[in-house]
Design a protein around this motif. Structure first.
Motif, PDB file in Angstrom:
ATOM      1  N   LEU A 118       0.835  -1.209   0.000  1.00  0.00           N
ATOM      2  CA  LEU A 118       0.000   0.000   0.000  1.00  0.00           C
ATOM      3  C   LEU A 118       0.867   1.255   0.000  1.00  0.00           C
ATOM      4  N   ASP A 119       1.866   1.260   0.868  1.00  0.00           N
ATOM      5  CA  ASP A 119       2.739   2.438   0.989  1.00  0.00           C
ATOM      6  C   ASP A 119       3.406   2.803  -0.338  1.00  0.00           C
ATOM      7  N   ASN A 120       3.693   1.760  -1.140  1.00  0.00           N
ATOM      8  CA  ASN A 120       4.382   2.017  -2.406  1.00  0.00           C
ATOM      9  C   ASN A 120       3.440   2.217  -3.590  1.00  0.00           C
ATOM     10  N   SER A 121       2.148   2.154  -3.336  1.00  0.00           N
ATOM     11  CA  SER A 121       1.194   2.340  -4.438  1.00  0.00           C
ATOM     12  C   SER A 121       1.016   3.830  -4.729  1.00  0.00           C
ATOM     13  N   ASP A 122       0.690   4.116  -5.985  1.00  0.00           N
ATOM     14  CA  ASP A 122       0.528   5.522  -6.395  1.00  0.00           C
ATOM     15  C   ASP A 122      -0.594   6.208  -5.619  1.00  0.00           C
ATOM     16  N   LEU A 123      -1.705   5.445  -5.469  1.00  0.00           N
ATOM     17  CA  LEU A 123      -2.870   6.035  -4.795  1.00  0.00           C
ATOM     18  C   LEU A 123      -2.533   6.470  -3.374  1.00  0.00           C
ATOM     19  N   VAL A 124      -1.912   5.568  -2.634  1.00  0.00           N
ATOM     20  CA  VAL A 124      -1.595   5.871  -1.236  1.00  0.00           C
ATOM     21  C   VAL A 124      -0.477   6.912  -1.155  1.00  0.00           C
ATOM     22  N   ARG A 125       0.481   6.810  -2.075  1.00  0.00           N
ATOM     23  CA  ARG A 125       1.591   7.788  -2.053  1.00  0.00           C
ATOM     24  C   ARG A 125       1.067   9.214  -2.181  1.00  0.00           C
ATOM     25  N   LYS A 174      -0.400  14.529   3.116  1.00  0.00           N
ATOM     26  CA  LYS A 174      -0.351  14.622   4.579  1.00  0.00           C
ATOM     27  C   LYS A 174       1.076  14.807   5.116  1.00  0.00           C
ATOM     28  N   LYS A 175       2.011  14.853   4.195  1.00  0.00           N
ATOM     29  CA  LYS A 175       3.427  15.053   4.522  1.00  0.00           C
ATOM     30  C   LYS A 175       3.966  13.971   5.463  1.00  0.00           C
ATOM     31  N   ILE A 176       3.620  12.728   5.156  1.00  0.00           N
ATOM     32  CA  ILE A 176       4.151  11.596   5.916  1.00  0.00           C
ATOM     33  C   ILE A 176       4.690  10.559   4.938  1.00  0.00           C
ATOM     34  N   ASN A 177       5.461   9.579   5.473  1.00  0.00           N
ATOM     35  CA  ASN A 177       6.119   8.620   4.586  1.00  0.00           C
ATOM     36  C   ASN A 177       5.381   7.286   4.458  1.00  0.00           C
ATOM     37  N   THR A 178       4.759   6.867   5.534  1.00  0.00           N
ATOM     38  CA  THR A 178       4.028   5.588   5.483  1.00  0.00           C
ATOM     39  C   THR A 178       2.683   5.751   6.176  1.00  0.00           C
ATOM     40  N   LEU A 179       1.794   4.780   5.906  1.00  0.00           N
ATOM     41  CA  LEU A 179       0.470   4.839   6.549  1.00  0.00           C
ATOM     42  C   LEU A 179       0.591   4.740   8.072  1.00  0.00           C
ATOM     43  N   LYS A 180       1.641   4.055   8.516  1.00  0.00           N
ATOM     44  CA  LYS A 180       1.844   3.901   9.959  1.00  0.00           C
ATOM     45  C   LYS A 180       2.047   5.256  10.637  1.00  0.00           C
ATOM     46  N   ASP A 181       2.518   6.238   9.854  1.00  0.00           N
ATOM     47  CA  ASP A 181       2.747   7.575  10.414  1.00  0.00           C
ATOM     48  C   ASP A 181       1.441   8.283  10.784  1.00  0.00           C
ATOM     49  N   LEU A 182       0.301   7.670  10.384  1.00  0.00           N
ATOM     50  CA  LEU A 182      -0.986   8.248  10.801  1.00  0.00           C
ATOM     51  C   LEU A 182      -1.275   7.917  12.265  1.00  0.00           C
ATOM     52  N   GLY A 183      -0.465   6.987  12.803  1.00  0.00           N
ATOM     53  CA  GLY A 183      -0.630   6.631  14.215  1.00  0.00           C
ATOM     54  C   GLY A 183      -1.724   5.612  14.444  1.00  0.00           C
ATOM     55  N   ILE A 184      -2.317   5.105  13.372  1.00  0.00           N
ATOM     56  CA  ILE A 184      -3.410   4.123  13.490  1.00  0.00           C
ATOM     57  C   ILE A 184      -2.846   2.722  13.312  1.00  0.00           C
TER      58      ILE A 184
END
Lengths: 625, 223
Positions: free
Chosen positions: A49-56, A62-72
């Motif tokens: 997911l992190d490397n997909s265009d949509l999520v990127r 949101k100025k973050i690098n991975t979905l994990k950076d959302l804190g969820i």
């Protein structure tokens, strides 16, 4: 006075809150949706997911690098549940947090300023939204008022503002420090709208005659309206905070985990689970939310709960290797189950089988009901539906339903229309169509000419069960007599001019089936019984289910003339053709009090699993748009 | 219900493809400025689709007119044309098998023609609108001008892509006939007839939207 009461309530509320999310869902929840994050992210790893265009794109915004950076903590179970309490509808989301500070970093500076923190638990209130979180979990609660309440508020704001001052809710405004300037804005908008809608000359007149008293009175009305809105917001905020705190305090003993209906439907390998306590009640709630209090529904106090007769519904979503599957169970009331068994526990006549060749089927809809039993039950259903809605007219409804029963010869109708039906899309073909256009001579004198062109049209066959060949034959011959159809070799061809039909239609009756098709070739095959009967897996569908809807998207797209679709649509359909094979939904006969439904979409076997394939497909489609 | 299913299937498949129709504007102009106009809308090429649409109540959010409503609308146009001073011999025909509709009339001069043409473009009463002149004719110089001020491209932007696709293969043909031979025509796409007394211009709506062609023309007749 500043937030004192709210803070005290919050402080007293937190005494060792357990963090098992499911235990916090109240037993009285009317619907629950579980997203099994552990299963979903096992199938579709976070790194993909992190490397997909949509999520990127989202991450970049949101100025973050991975979905994990959302804190969820996406890899845990997340829940949505719906509850009605004191006539208020609450939609709630419960999600595990992996890093509270990262979650808070995503809040806007305005939201950060508004956070109320007590004992490590933070709260954000925004109108009907309440957000609460701590180190481990996040709760979002949305309160929705039925439409009638909104309507009342709308009327109240505009006509009875002077009474607002005396409203007891005003006290709570002071406690919660609601900002008046925020609510003053909409009033200004109303004022502007009114001024704009008045004709220029009228505005001049109003300004000339308006006295100072009137201006002061208007200002007072505006202030009173603002105070009223602030008071309402404060009241809602307090109620919502109490509600959310009760959720957070929730313990296993009073949770949904003690509801056997809920727990019994959960499947281990499912990616998502949906449970509805009472289907009819949910429909009633939605209707109350969307319908005006003056609608027929509201006035008649109609209840889908009584009409539908479905109790709990459970559905599990699976992403298997090459298919997406939703297995659902509908639990009917005893009364409805008894009726449904009589009506639906039948199967498509085997006579239909000889006219079904899966090689020439792009899609179909099959259904089988026992028409005779249905007609016998129908008057009883009318009594059930309208008797509860119009209790004053119970006797009249009783007589009317008996009259229907007397007038209908259920057995005779059941023979004429057995209740078996099969609608088949056989293909998409180019057919030669004639049309009128003009030709011009050397001096541009116009004359009409008939030309032909190829038009892409669906070829379909409708089959309806009928055991009264004699009567249907008479009907068909009558249509021929009155020139609605021409008859040849027992094939009736619809007279297009007489009937204004846009396409050719052919019909006949044989083997207790009435056939209707728009393909002459298909009709000749039917009459000659030269269709190569080949049912494959569909035989199982026909035998086991009372209804099946099947679409072979791969075959449909393959038959579409892509050059006529335009390049873009052609590319998009090509993508779907490569990835999505077929889709079907079946509804079983009633077993006990349960009816089972299965939705399946077969996907290409080219990816690790169907979830990854669908995600890739969505990405590709988005890129092509 | 069966009729509904049939229509949905038929339309959902046929609507993936473009439809086409043609509009033919024919004007015979006498040297004194009087003449005859005939407007034809021919949807015959899309008759399968139109027949199917006619069986529906709405399509793409638009209400589908019933046959009697179409007839009523044409009757309204005819009545309005008859009320214009200088208009005579108003005729119309409808064909709901091939979906061809025609209205024609004689006009006393080009000012009247301008009022007539408004009834084919707007629902306003022709008498109320005089500013927008589509045609002009100078008897002295024998110059006939067809103007077209409507910004089709801009108007197209206001409608959805789905609706725009319907117009993709539509065409407009104008045929103007004169008593005197044509000396010159400004629109390079227009073709002059062998006897030099008629000129035809056929353009696709798509080309008009893309500003590639236009139905504007200035025709100089021999004096």
């Amino acid at each position: 006075m500043k937030k004192i009461l709210l803070v005290v309530i919050l402080f007293l509320s937190f005494n060792g809150i357990a963090q098992n999310l499911e235990n916090k869902i109240p037993k009285s929840a009317k619907a629950v949706v579980v997203a099994n994050g552990d299963r979903i992210f096992e199938l579709l790893p976070m790194s993909v997911l992190d490397n997909s265009d949509l999520v990127r794109k989202i991450l970049k915004a949101k100025k973050i690098n991975t979905l994990k950076d959302l804190g969820i903590d996406f890899e845990q179970k997340a829940y949505y549940f719906y509850q009605v309490l004191d006539k208020k509808q609450y939609h709630n989301f419960m999600i595990k947090l992996s890093d509270k500070s990262k979650f808070e970093a995503q809040l806007s500076p305005y939201q950060k300023k508004k956070i109320t923190t007590v004992n490590g638990n933070s709260f954000l209130f925004n109108s009907e939204f309440t957000t609460a979180w701590n180190d481990e979990l996040l709760v979002i609660s949305i309160r929705v008022k039925p439409r009638s309440n909104y309507s009342n508020r709308y009327i109240f704001d505009r006509s009875e503002v002077t009474e607002v001052v005396a409203d007891e809710a005003i006290d709570e405004v002071e406690i919660e420090e609601v900002e008046i300037e925020e609510v003053a804005e909409p009033v200004q908008e109303v004022e502007e709208t009114i001024v704009e809608s008045i004709q220029p000359e009228e505005v001049v007149e109003v300004e000339e005659v308006e006295s100072e008293e009137k201006i002061i009175a208007r200002k007072k009305r505006r202030e009173a309206a603002s105070a009223k809105r602030a008071a309402e917001r404060a009241k809602i905020q307090l109620e919502n905070s109490k509600y959310v705190m009760a959720l957070l305090r929730g313990t296993a003993s009073n949770s949904i985990t003690n509801n056997s209906s809920y727990t019994s439907g959960k499947e281990n390998k499912s990616s998502a689970y949906v449970w509805v306590a009472n289907y009819g009640e949910i429909i009633d709630d939605i209707t109350k939310l969307t319908q005006s209090p003056y609608s027929i529904y509201s006035r008649m106090n109609m209840s889908y709960k009584k009409m539908v007769g479905i109790k709990d519904v459970k559905a599990n979503l699976f992403f298997d290797k090459d298919e997406v599957r939703v297995s659902s169970v509908f639990n009917l009331t005893d009364e409805k189950a008894a009726q449904a068994k009589k009506m639906y526990n039948t199967k498509l006549s085997r006579k239909f089988y000889q006219y079904f060749d899966q090689k020439n089927v792009l899609a179909y809809l099959s259904s089988s009901i026992n028409m005779e039993e249905t007609l016998k039950i129908y008057p009883e259903m009318i009594k059930q539906i309208y008797g509860s809605v119009l209790p004053k007219y119970n006797e009249e409804i009783d007589v009317a339903s008996d009259l229907i029963s007397i007038l209908l010869d259920e057995e005779a109708i059941g023979k004429l229309i057995t209740g078996d039906a099969l609608f088949v899309l056989n293909g998409i073909e180019k057919q030669e169509i004639s049309y009128t256009t003009y030709k011009y001579d050397e001096n541009y004198k116009r004359s009409k000419v008939t030309k032909t062109k190829d038009e892409t049209l669906p070829v379909f066959t409708v089959m309806l069960g009928s055991e009264n060949k004699k009567f249907v034959d008479k009907l068909l011959r009558l249509s021929a007599k009155h020139k609605f159809a021409d008859v040849s070799n027992n094939i009736f061809t619809l007279n297009k001019k007489m009937t204004k039909s846009p396409i050719d239609l052919y019909f006949t009756i044989q083997d207790d089936i009435v056939f209707l098709t728009n393909s002459k070739g298909q009709m000749h095959k039917i009459v000659a019984k030269s269709i190569d009967s080949d049912l494959g897996k569909h035989k199982r569908f026909f035998k086991k289910n009372m209804a099946t809807f099947y679409v072979n998207s791969e075959k449909i797209i393959a038959q579409l003339p892509k050059n006529e679709l335009g390049m873009k649509i052609g590319e998009l359909t090509g993508l779907v053709e490569d990835n999505i094979k077929e889709t079907y939904i079946t509804f079983s006969k009633v077993k006990g009090t349960k009816m089972y439904s299965e939705y399946v979409t077969k996907t290409a076997d080219t990816s690790e699993n169907s979830l990854r394939l669908i995600f890739s497909l969505i990405e590709s489609l988005a890129a092509k748009r | 219900m069966k009729k509904y299913i049939f229509n949905v299937v038929l339309l959902s498949i046929s609507f993936l493809f473009t439809s086409c129709f043609e509009v033919v504007e024919e004007i015979s102009l006498n040297d004194n400025g009087s003449g005859n106009i005939s407007m034809t809308i021919n949807l015959s090429r899309s008759k399968t689709k139109v027949s199917s649409i006619m069986l529906m109540d709405t399509i793409n959010g638009y209400k589908v007119p019933k046959k009697r409503e179409v007839e009523k609308h044409i009757q309204e146009i005819v009545t309005a044309l008859k009320s214009i001073k200088g208009v005579s011999n108003v005729k119309y025909s409808t064909d709901f098998t091939d979906f061809i509709f025609n209205v024609s009339c004689d006009f006393a001069n080009v000012d009247v023609l301008n009022k007539v043409i408004l009834h084919f473009t707007t629902r306003n009463q022709a008498n109320a609108v005089t500013n927008s002149k589509q045609f002009s004719y100078n008897k002295n110089t024998k110059t006939f001008v067809r103007t077209y001020k409507y910004n089709l491209a801009r108007e197209m932007q206001k409608i959805s892509k789905k609706d725009r696709a319907v117009l993709r293969d539509a065409s407009i043909t104008t045929i103007y006939r004169f008593q005197s031979p044509i000396a010159m025509s400004k629109n390079k796409v227009a073709r002059i007839s062998k006897n030099k007394k008629a000129i035809m211009l056929s353009v696709s709506v798509k080309e008009m939207i893309n500003h590639k062609t236009n139905i504007k023309n200035t025709i100089q007749l021999k004096k």
